[in-house]
Design an enzyme around this catalytic site. Structure first.
Site, PDB file in Angstrom:
ATOM      1  N   GLU A  82      -2.046   8.598  -1.650  1.00 21.74           N
ATOM      2  CA  GLU A  82      -1.484   9.074  -0.381  1.00 21.74           C
ATOM      3  C   GLU A  82      -0.018   8.682  -0.263  1.00 21.74           C
ATOM      4  OE1 GLU A  82      -4.624   9.326   3.052  1.00 21.74           O
ATOM      5  OE2 GLU A  82      -4.773   7.373   2.077  1.00 21.74           O
ATOM      6  N   GLY A  90      -8.031  11.719   6.359  1.00 26.83           N
ATOM      7  CA  GLY A  90      -7.550  10.968   7.523  1.00 26.83           C
ATOM      8  C   GLY A  90      -6.964   9.648   7.068  1.00 26.83           C
ATOM      9  N   ASN A  96      -0.809  -8.457  10.860  1.00 31.05           N
ATOM     10  CA  ASN A  96       0.289  -8.799   9.964  1.00 31.05           C
ATOM     11  C   ASN A  96       0.535  -7.617   9.025  1.00 31.05           C
ATOM     12  OD1 ASN A  96       1.992  -9.789   7.973  1.00 31.05           O
ATOM     13  ND2 ASN A  96       0.838 -11.671   7.633  1.00 31.05           N
ATOM     14  N   GLU A 108      -3.574 -14.579   7.390  1.00 31.98           N
ATOM     15  CA  GLU A 108      -4.091 -14.519   8.748  1.00 31.98           C
ATOM     16  C   GLU A 108      -4.155 -15.898   9.406  1.00 31.98           C
ATOM     17  OE1 GLU A 108      -7.867 -12.609   8.916  1.00 31.98           O
ATOM     18  OE2 GLU A 108      -7.246 -10.867   7.758  1.00 31.98           O
ATOM     19  N   ASP A 138     -11.262 -15.278  11.867  1.00 29.57           N
ATOM     20  CA  ASP A 138     -12.450 -14.627  11.305  1.00 29.57           C
ATOM     21  C   ASP A 138     -13.597 -15.604  11.054  1.00 29.57           C
ATOM     22  OD1 ASP A 138     -10.975 -12.358  11.372  1.00 29.57           O
ATOM     23  OD2 ASP A 138     -10.929 -11.989   9.214  1.00 29.57           O
ATOM     24  N   CYS A 143       9.686  -5.594   7.496  1.00 31.58           N
ATOM     25  CA  CYS A 143       8.421  -5.834   8.199  1.00 31.58           C
ATOM     26  C   CYS A 143       8.503  -5.390   9.652  1.00 31.58           C
ATOM     27  CB  CYS A 143       8.026  -7.304   8.106  1.00 31.58           C
ATOM     28  SG  CYS A 143       9.141  -8.447   8.959  1.00 31.58           S
ATOM     29  N   TRP A 175       1.771  -7.362   6.271  1.00 32.22           N
ATOM     30  CA  TRP A 175       1.517  -7.614   4.851  1.00 32.22           C
ATOM     31  C   TRP A 175       0.099  -7.189   4.463  1.00 32.22           C
ATOM     32  CZ3 TRP A 175       3.524 -13.305   4.037  1.00 32.22           C
ATOM     33  CH2 TRP A 175       4.914 -13.321   4.195  1.00 32.22           C
ATOM     34  N   ASP A 193      -3.970   2.359   3.751  1.00 31.81           N
ATOM     35  CA  ASP A 193      -3.403   3.404   2.898  1.00 31.81           C
ATOM     36  C   ASP A 193      -2.287   2.920   1.977  1.00 31.81           C
ATOM     37  OD1 ASP A 193      -5.108   5.288   3.815  1.00 31.81           O
ATOM     38  OD2 ASP A 193      -3.697   6.308   5.119  1.00 31.81           O
ATOM     39  N   GLN A 198       3.400  -2.935   1.378  1.00 31.93           N
ATOM     40  CA  GLN A 198       4.838  -3.173   1.428  1.00 31.93           C
ATOM     41  C   GLN A 198       5.388  -3.477   0.052  1.00 31.93           C
ATOM     42  OE1 GLN A 198       5.994  -6.118   4.308  1.00 31.93           O
ATOM     43  NE2 GLN A 198       8.084  -6.285   3.547  1.00 31.93           N
ATOM     44  N   HIS A 229       8.596 -13.684  11.519  1.00 37.66           N
ATOM     45  CA  HIS A 229       7.947 -12.464  11.025  1.00 37.66           C
ATOM     46  C   HIS A 229       7.569 -11.565  12.199  1.00 37.66           C
ATOM     47  CE1 HIS A 229       5.894  -9.984   8.203  1.00 37.66           C
ATOM     48  NE2 HIS A 229       4.661 -10.370   8.500  1.00 37.66           N
ATOM     49  N   GLU A 282      -5.435  -8.733   9.953  1.00 38.91           N
ATOM     50  CA  GLU A 282      -5.687  -8.598  11.383  1.00 38.91           C
ATOM     51  C   GLU A 282      -6.592  -9.732  11.855  1.00 38.91           C
ATOM     52  OE1 GLU A 282      -5.758  -4.655  13.878  1.00 38.91           O
ATOM     53  OE2 GLU A 282      -7.701  -4.963  12.935  1.00 38.91           O
TER      54      GLU A 282
END
Length: 523
Positions: free
Chosen positions: A199, A115, A309, A315, A322, A129, A311, A120, A123, A285, A346
């Site tokens: 992958e 999955g 993002n 962040e 975070d 982008c 990339w 995975d 860039q 961006h 993220e």
């Protein structure tokens, strides 16, 4: 604004949480049946896409397997023409590019492994982008993703070096066949590559899109709605965040429930790069919007937006980032559900900051239900048209003798009660370039006028008398973008819609699409 960020070679990730489904099955309550240029099951439909450049994936693969050969695509050959113009590459670097198959990069190459997830791939050096953030949004639409990225493709069973992907292109679905030769330097892909080095569905998807664009270089700079459209054929709404409606967070919340695709863009550096550096953002961006959440913070409701993002790093570090102490003010359940202490690109931010530090938001879905949240069924009517210089391209001025030569579409708005200004009609005008290379496409300034048709008007096309005696009820904005979309509120009655170029005598093809709440159709 076009988003490229071609000066960065950073991590790009795709957010896929489950294995690809086998069926293209629209299940959201927001999705309604639409009429398109194709009949169900006809050529160009999801189940019977047009064969791009006449290449039949099934027949080609069968022939290759019978001969024991691997596919080499003569229509998109492994050379510098397919790589295209990459401004950040020197001539020496371009000369070092070697096209290799995934097995040559990793003997354990897989199409999808256990999955797929947003970790995975990363860039490369192509500034796309906008495309990668759009894939990030697409991955929330699992059935649609299975249409774009057909499952059951493999490097093991019946492998012949051939793969295929599907895109919606100007009214019809097309099936794009590619070989799996990827451009590399020192055995590292020059564009998207696998983070696990195993992958390869994402690099191959990118190659298929590069093929319909003309080259990898033709993918540099763009806007997420373009990819949204090519992934779905759906309708999108654009919001300037500095002028956003007061219920925008509610719209985004409904859009999330409708499994839409959402993307946003940050201001260019004219806004002040030092501001973006201070808060860890990237200027000019494209990002994906991956969720919304309302939390209780010390007794106060706070509307949060989750942004990704492409990339895979870099962040936001302001409120609700975070490491923000504000997460100590919410319930353990909300903190456990939302907070991820890792540099994965993220992050959360409150709605106020989102509208300050981001310039625009695009939402793409199968219907506009998310706009006002009602349960109306939006019906879709879609027509092809064309402006021909000297024949059917009369420009935008309704007072000229030539205006009536523009294409005309009759619309009867049904219903017995007054509409009271509610937005019940959505019109899309999509330019259809004929250039093989995306970067060479020329877009004219386009728009449309809406006229009330008087009872005494004859059937069929109307000549200049209507336009001289009756002014337009509504005139759209004019834009040189690929697609213009506007919502309007029309009372029951008959109308004439005239799509036009701003200047007369421009030749171009277009698709006009109308979404209606009451089953109206364009004639």
């Amino acid at each position: 604004m076009n988003y490229s960020n071609k000066y960065f070679s950073q991590v790009a990730q795709i957010f896929i949480q489950t294995p690809l489904p086998l069926l293209f099955n629209m299940t959201s309550s927001c999705v309604k049946m639409v009429h398109t240029l194709y009949e169900e099951g006809g050529e160009g439909s999801p189940s019977n896409p047009v064969k791009f450049k006449g290449q039949d994936y099934t027949q080609l693969k069968k022939s290759l397997l019978s001969k024991g050969k691997k596919f080499e695509d003569e229509t998109f050959p492994a050379n510098l023409d397919s790589l295209g113009k990459l401004e950040d590459f020197t001539s020496d670097q371009l000369s070092e590019v070697e096209w290799l198959r995934p097995h040559e990069l990793n003997p354990d190459a897989s199409f999808v492994m256990d999955g797929a997830s947003r970790f995975d791939f990363k860039q490369g050096d192509v500034g796309n982008c906008w495309f990668l953030s759009s894939i990030g949004a697409l991955t929330f639409r699992k059935p649609l993703l299975a249409q774009v990225v057909p499952p059951n493709q493999s490097f093991k069973d019946n492998y012949a070096g051939i793969f295929h992907f599907r895109f919606w292109r100007f009214g019809k679905w097309v099936d794009v066949v590619i070989d799996d030769l990827l451009p590399t330097r020192n055995k590292v892909p020059v564009s998207v590559s696998s983070r696990s080095e195993k992958e390869f569905w994402a690099p191959l998807l990118e190659k298929a899109y590069a093929k319909i664009c003309g080259s990898y270089g033709d993918m540099i700079a763009g806007n997420p709605p373009e990819a949204f459209k090519d992934f779905s054929g759906g309708v999108h709404m654009h919001y300037k965040l500095s002028k956003s409606p007061p219920d925008l967070w509610d719209i985004m919340n409904r859009a999330t429930q409708c499994n839409t695709m959402m993307g946003c863009g940050s201001f260019s550096e004219e806004k002040g790069r030092e501001i973006f550096d201070k808060f860890g953002l990237v200027d000019g961006h494209a990002f994906a919007v991956t969720g919304v959440k309302r939390v209780d913070s010390d007794g106060n409701s706070v509307n949060l937006v989750r942004i990704w993002n492409p990339w895979g790093e870099k962040e936001w570090n302001g409120d609700w980032s975070d490491k923000s102490k504000l997460w100590d003010t919410v319930s353990d359940e909300d903190r456990e559900q939302c907070l991820r202490m890792r540099n994965d690109g993220e992050f959360w931010m409150n709605m106020r900051d989102f509208c300050v530090y981001f310039e625009e938001l695009d939402i793409c879905c199968d219907s506009p239900n998310f706009v006002n949240g009602d349960d109306s069924q939006w019906h879709c009517s879609l027509k092809e048209g064309r402006w021909e210089a000297g024949q059917s391209a009369g420009g935008c001025d309704a007072e000229t003798e030539e205006f009536w030569t523009n294409p005309q579409y009759r619309l009867k708005v049904k219903g017995e009660e007054e509409n009271n200004g509610n937005k019940n009609i959505l019109l899309s005008l999509l330019q259809k370039p004929h250039e093989e290379h995306r970067s060479k496409a020329e877009y004219h300034f386009i728009g449309f006028s809406i006229f009330e048709v008087p009872p005494e008007a004859p059937k069929g096309r109307l000549t200049s008398w209507l336009f001289q005696d009756y002014g337009p009820l509504k005139v759209s904005e004019f834009t040189d973008s690929r697609e213009l979309i506007e919502l309007h509120g029309l009372e029951p009655g008959e109308y004439l819609i005239v799509p036009c170029t701003y200047d007369p005598n421009k030749t171009a093809s277009f698709i006009i699409t109308m979404y209606s709440k009451v089953g109206d159709e364009l004639e």
